[in-house]
Design an enzyme around this catalytic site. Structure first.
Site, short mmCIF file in Angstrom:
data_model
loop_
_atom_site.label_atom_id
_atom_site.label_comp_id
_atom_site.label_asym_id
_atom_site.label_seq_id
_atom_site.Cartn_x
_atom_site.Cartn_y
_atom_site.Cartn_z
N LYS A 1 2.40 -13.41 7.84
CA LYS A 1 1.16 -12.63 8.01
C LYS A 1 0.33 -12.66 6.73
O LYS A 1 -0.86 -12.92 6.75
CB LYS A 1 1.47 -11.15 8.35
CG LYS A 1 2.32 -10.96 9.58
CD LYS A 1 2.55 -9.48 9.87
CE LYS A 1 3.35 -8.74 8.81
NZ LYS A 1 4.73 -9.19 8.64
N ARG B 1 1.45 -0.56 12.77
CA ARG B 1 2.85 -0.97 12.86
C ARG B 1 3.66 -0.07 13.78
O ARG B 1 4.84 -0.29 13.95
CB ARG B 1 3.43 -0.84 11.46
CG ARG B 1 4.13 -2.07 10.94
CD ARG B 1 4.55 -1.69 9.54
NE ARG B 1 5.32 -2.68 8.90
CZ ARG B 1 4.87 -3.52 7.99
NH1 ARG B 1 3.60 -3.53 7.66
NH2 ARG B 1 5.69 -4.35 7.41
N ARG C 1 11.72 -15.93 -0.79
CA ARG C 1 10.38 -15.53 -1.25
C ARG C 1 10.44 -15.01 -2.68
O ARG C 1 11.34 -14.30 -3.08
CB ARG C 1 9.80 -14.44 -0.34
CG ARG C 1 8.44 -13.97 -0.86
CD ARG C 1 7.66 -13.22 0.15
NE ARG C 1 8.34 -12.02 0.59
CZ ARG C 1 7.87 -11.21 1.52
NH1 ARG C 1 6.72 -11.50 2.11
NH2 ARG C 1 8.53 -10.15 1.88
N ARG D 1 11.19 -9.38 -4.32
CA ARG D 1 10.87 -8.01 -3.90
C ARG D 1 12.17 -7.28 -3.59
O ARG D 1 13.07 -7.84 -2.98
CB ARG D 1 9.98 -8.05 -2.64
CG ARG D 1 8.54 -7.71 -2.92
CD ARG D 1 7.63 -8.02 -1.76
NE ARG D 1 7.96 -7.35 -0.51
CZ ARG D 1 7.23 -7.47 0.61
NH1 ARG D 1 6.13 -8.21 0.61
NH2 ARG D 1 7.59 -6.86 1.72
N ARG E 1 14.40 -3.63 7.80
CA ARG E 1 13.01 -3.96 8.15
C ARG E 1 12.93 -4.63 9.51
O ARG E 1 12.04 -4.36 10.31
CB ARG E 1 12.40 -4.88 7.08
CG ARG E 1 12.00 -4.12 5.82
CD ARG E 1 11.85 -5.05 4.65
NE ARG E 1 10.75 -5.97 4.77
CZ ARG E 1 10.65 -7.12 4.10
NH1 ARG E 1 11.62 -7.50 3.27
NH2 ARG E 1 9.59 -7.88 4.24
P1 AP5 Z 1 4.65 -13.97 4.01
O1 AP5 Z 1 3.29 -14.51 4.27
O2 AP5 Z 1 4.87 -13.21 2.75
O3 AP5 Z 1 5.15 -13.14 5.30
P2 AP5 Z 1 4.77 -11.70 5.82
O4 AP5 Z 1 4.69 -11.78 7.31
O5 AP5 Z 1 3.56 -11.17 5.10
O6 AP5 Z 1 6.09 -10.92 5.42
P3 AP5 Z 1 6.27 -9.51 4.66
O7 AP5 Z 1 7.71 -9.46 4.25
O8 AP5 Z 1 5.25 -9.33 3.59
O9 AP5 Z 1 6.02 -8.53 5.80
P4 AP5 Z 1 6.42 -7.10 5.88
O10 AP5 Z 1 5.73 -6.77 7.15
O11 AP5 Z 1 7.85 -6.80 5.87
O12 AP5 Z 1 5.93 -6.47 4.49
P5 AP5 Z 1 4.69 -5.57 4.08
O13 AP5 Z 1 4.34 -5.90 2.70
O14 AP5 Z 1 3.63 -5.59 5.13
O15 AP5 Z 1 5.70 -15.19 4.10
C1 AP5 Z 1 7.07 -14.99 3.86
C2 AP5 Z 1 7.64 -16.20 3.09
O16 AP5 Z 1 7.58 -17.37 3.91
C3 AP5 Z 1 6.88 -16.55 1.80
O17 AP5 Z 1 7.79 -16.98 0.85
C4 AP5 Z 1 5.94 -17.70 2.24
O18 AP5 Z 1 5.64 -18.57 1.17
C5 AP5 Z 1 6.77 -18.39 3.33
N1 AP5 Z 1 5.96 -18.92 4.42
C6 AP5 Z 1 4.83 -18.36 4.95
N2 AP5 Z 1 4.37 -19.11 5.97
C7 AP5 Z 1 5.23 -20.16 6.10
C8 AP5 Z 1 5.29 -21.29 6.98
N3 AP5 Z 1 4.37 -21.48 7.94
N4 AP5 Z 1 6.31 -22.18 6.83
C9 AP5 Z 1 7.23 -21.97 5.86
N5 AP5 Z 1 7.22 -20.94 4.98
C10 AP5 Z 1 6.24 -20.04 5.10
O19 AP5 Z 1 5.35 -4.10 4.13
C11 AP5 Z 1 6.36 -3.74 3.21
C12 AP5 Z 1 6.77 -2.31 3.46
O20 AP5 Z 1 5.64 -1.42 3.29
C13 AP5 Z 1 7.29 -1.99 4.86
O21 AP5 Z 1 8.66 -2.31 5.00
C14 AP5 Z 1 7.04 -0.47 4.94
O22 AP5 Z 1 7.99 0.23 4.19
C15 AP5 Z 1 5.71 -0.33 4.21
N6 AP5 Z 1 4.55 -0.43 5.11
C16 AP5 Z 1 3.54 -1.34 5.06
N7 AP5 Z 1 2.66 -1.14 6.05
C17 AP5 Z 1 3.14 -0.08 6.76
C18 AP5 Z 1 2.68 0.59 7.94
N8 AP5 Z 1 1.55 0.20 8.58
N9 AP5 Z 1 3.41 1.62 8.41
C19 AP5 Z 1 4.55 2.04 7.79
N10 AP5 Z 1 5.04 1.45 6.67
C20 AP5 Z 1 4.33 0.39 6.17
MG MG Z 2 3.23 -9.61 3.71
#
Ligand code: AP5
Ligand code: MG
Length: 236
Positions: free
Chosen positions: A21, A96, A137, A170, A181
């Site tokens: 994402k 979410r 990552r 992270r 998660r």
């Molecule tokens: P990446 O692009 O980083 O993936 P992502 O989908 O953004 O994954 P996240 O781990 O950031 O999502 P998340 O939803 O857990 O975390 P968030 O920060 O939103 O890609 C992942 C890896 O794969 C990278 O190394 C990249 O290089 C590689 N990659 C990407 N595309 C690829 C491809 N096509 N092929 C191969 N490799 C690829 O949330 C973190 C925390 O914040 C949550 O756990 C929660 O505690 C809190 N939080 C955030 N938003 C909310 C909400 N709305 N409600 C409640 N809590 C929330």
């Molecule tokens: Mg992300």
């Protein structure tokens, strides 16, 4: 380039942790010249700054739990009222939960916008690939850029391409937090797929392909003009 809808292009990215994402949202935001609003990044900024919010959410995020809905509603409400969001935005990581999705609808309706015009892009990737991506990552604590030790390594060993900061893993990419998660995603976020499925602008994206190929698909989807924009331009 996408023609702006009455309020500009608006996109929600759905998908499990590690689906890509953040990677795709950053590229799409650049392309459309609208802000990428990542609630994960905003919360990590608050932790780094040591604010009251950061102190509240730090222990929850570290363990891979979801932050309370009312806090998210407030953060997003404030962010969407900022001037740069007036001409569109990309939401990465929000909504979410069903409660957040309903809160978002109320917010947008209050602005007189049509929420049916929001693209909802659900990025889908097999579970074993998610685990591989998350464990490999690496993250820049300064600018929040993400890399992958194999798929997307930095140019200089373990240093950020943008600012040279030392890359780290992270805390919530460690095994126990990743499990939690994924469980939170299954239980509380995956139901949003059904919530949005009936809408004309809901699209499933196969995220298990190279980033450039995924991005080309996204561009083709958002290039389909919102009906509201077309209506707005037709002479009365
Ligand atoms: P990446 O692009 O980083 O993936 P992502 O989908 O953004 O994954 P996240 O781990 O950031 O999502 P998340 O939803 O857990 O975390 P968030 O920060 O939103 O890609 C992942 C890896 O794969 C990278 O190394 C990249 O290089 C590689 N990659 C990407 N595309 C690829 C491809 N096509 N092929 C191969 N490799 C690829 O949330 C973190 C925390 O914040 C949550 O756990 C929660 O505690 C809190 N939080 C955030 N938003 C909310 C909400 N709305 N409600 C409640 N809590 C929330
Ligand atoms: Mg992300």
């Amino acid at each position: 380039m996408v023609a702006a809808s009455t309020g500009g292009p608006r996109v929600i990215f759905l998908g499990p942790p590690g689906a890509g994402k953040g990677t795709q949202a950053a590229r799409l935001a650049d392309h459309l010249a609208v802000p990428r609003i990542s609630t994960g990044d905003m919360l990590r900024d608050a932790i780094a700054a040591g604010t009251a919010v950061g102190k509240q959410v730090g222990p929850i995020m570290e363990k891979g739990g979801l932050v309370p809905d009312d806090l998210l509603d407030r953060i997003i409400g404030e962010r969407l009222r900022m001037a740069d969001a007036a001409n569109g935005y990309i939401l990465d990581g929000f909504p979410r939960t069903l409660r957040q999705a309903e809160g978002f609808e109320r917010m947008e309706t209050a602005h007189g916008d049509v929420t049916d015009d929001v693209f909802v892009l659900s990025v889908e990737v097999p579970r074993d690939e998610l685990l591989r991506r998350l464990s490999g990552r690496r993250w820049c604590p300064q600018c929040q850029a993400t890399y992958h030790v194999y798929n997307n390594p930095p140019k200089n060993d373990a240093r950020c391409d943008n600012d040279g900061a030392k890359l780290i893993q992270r805390e919530d990419d460690k095994e126990v937090a990743v499990k939690r998660r994924l469980a939170e995603y299954d239980e509380r976020t995956a139901p949003l797929i059904d919530y949005y499925r009936g809408r004309s602008r809901f699209h499933r994206i196969d995220g298990y392909r190279p980033p450039d190929v995924v991005f080309a698909d996204l561009l083709a989807i958002v290039a389909r003009r919102p009906a509201a924009a077309a209506r707005a331009e037709k002479p009365a």
